[in-house]
Design a protein around this motif. Structure first.
Motif, mmCIF file in Angstrom:
data_model
loop_
_atom_site.group_PDB
_atom_site.id
_atom_site.type_symbol
_atom_site.label_atom_id
_atom_site.label_comp_id
_atom_site.label_asym_id
_atom_site.label_seq_id
_atom_site.Cartn_x
_atom_site.Cartn_y
_atom_site.Cartn_z
ATOM 1 N N LEU A 80 6.329 -6.558 8.909
ATOM 2 C CA LEU A 80 6.305 -5.616 7.793
ATOM 3 C C LEU A 80 7.701 -5.435 7.205
ATOM 4 O O LEU A 80 7.876 -5.405 5.988
ATOM 5 N N GLY A 81 8.708 -5.337 8.054
ATOM 6 C CA GLY A 81 10.081 -5.207 7.579
ATOM 7 C C GLY A 81 10.542 -6.416 6.795
ATOM 8 O O GLY A 81 11.173 -6.293 5.748
ATOM 9 N N VAL A 82 10.205 -7.618 7.282
ATOM 10 C CA VAL A 82 10.566 -8.842 6.563
ATOM 11 C C VAL A 82 9.861 -8.885 5.217
ATOM 12 O O VAL A 82 10.460 -9.217 4.193
ATOM 13 N N TRP A 83 8.588 -8.527 5.193
ATOM 14 C CA TRP A 83 7.816 -8.536 3.945
ATOM 15 C C TRP A 83 8.391 -7.528 2.944
ATOM 16 O O TRP A 83 8.521 -7.833 1.765
ATOM 17 N N LEU A 84 8.749 -6.327 3.417
ATOM 18 C CA LEU A 84 9.325 -5.331 2.531
ATOM 19 C C LEU A 84 10.675 -5.781 1.979
ATOM 20 O O LEU A 84 10.975 -5.559 0.805
ATOM 21 N N ASN A 85 11.494 -6.411 2.808
ATOM 22 C CA ASN A 85 12.796 -6.898 2.343
ATOM 23 C C ASN A 85 12.645 -7.992 1.292
ATOM 24 O O ASN A 85 13.400 -8.045 0.337
ATOM 25 N N ARG A 86 11.678 -8.866 1.458
ATOM 26 C CA ARG A 86 11.473 -9.937 0.488
ATOM 27 C C ARG A 86 10.875 -9.401 -0.811
ATOM 28 O O ARG A 86 11.161 -9.904 -1.873
ATOM 29 N N ARG A 87 10.011 -8.397 -0.715
ATOM 30 C CA ARG A 87 9.336 -7.858 -1.877
ATOM 31 C C ARG A 87 10.274 -7.036 -2.748
ATOM 32 O O ARG A 87 10.208 -7.072 -3.968
ATOM 33 N N CYS A 88 11.158 -6.293 -2.128
ATOM 34 C CA CYS A 88 12.019 -5.359 -2.874
ATOM 35 C C CYS A 88 13.188 -6.070 -3.562
ATOM 36 O O CYS A 88 13.745 -5.533 -4.512
ATOM 37 N N LEU B 200 5.567 -4.660 13.141
ATOM 38 C CA LEU B 200 6.644 -3.931 12.471
ATOM 39 C C LEU B 200 7.740 -4.864 11.966
ATOM 40 O O LEU B 200 8.276 -4.671 10.877
ATOM 41 N N VAL B 201 8.061 -5.894 12.747
ATOM 42 C CA VAL B 201 9.049 -6.870 12.302
ATOM 43 C C VAL B 201 8.531 -7.609 11.066
ATOM 44 O O VAL B 201 9.259 -7.788 10.079
#
Length: 53
Positions: free
Chosen positions: A44-52, A41-42
């Motif tokens: 995934l959150g880092v990946w989503l923050n970088r992608r967006c 989950l951590v």
């Protein structure tokens, strides 16, 4: 020369990953799975923050 495969490798990869998870579930203790869920989950959150952004 060998030609590239045009089919997607996703179904085979999903089956392999599922098999590995089932085998590891039989071997590893339940605490490991909570730890891996939290780490996932951590990540995934880092990946989503970088992608967006």
């Amino acid at each position: 020369m060998r030609r590239g495969c045009r089919r997607s490798r996703r179904p085979g990869s999903v089956v392999i990953i599922t098999g590995v998870v089932i085998i590891l579930t039989l071997i590893l203790p339940p605490g490991f799975w909570w730890f891996s869920l939290g780490a996932g989950l951590v990540a995934l959150g880092v990946w989503l923050n970088r992608r967006c952004c």
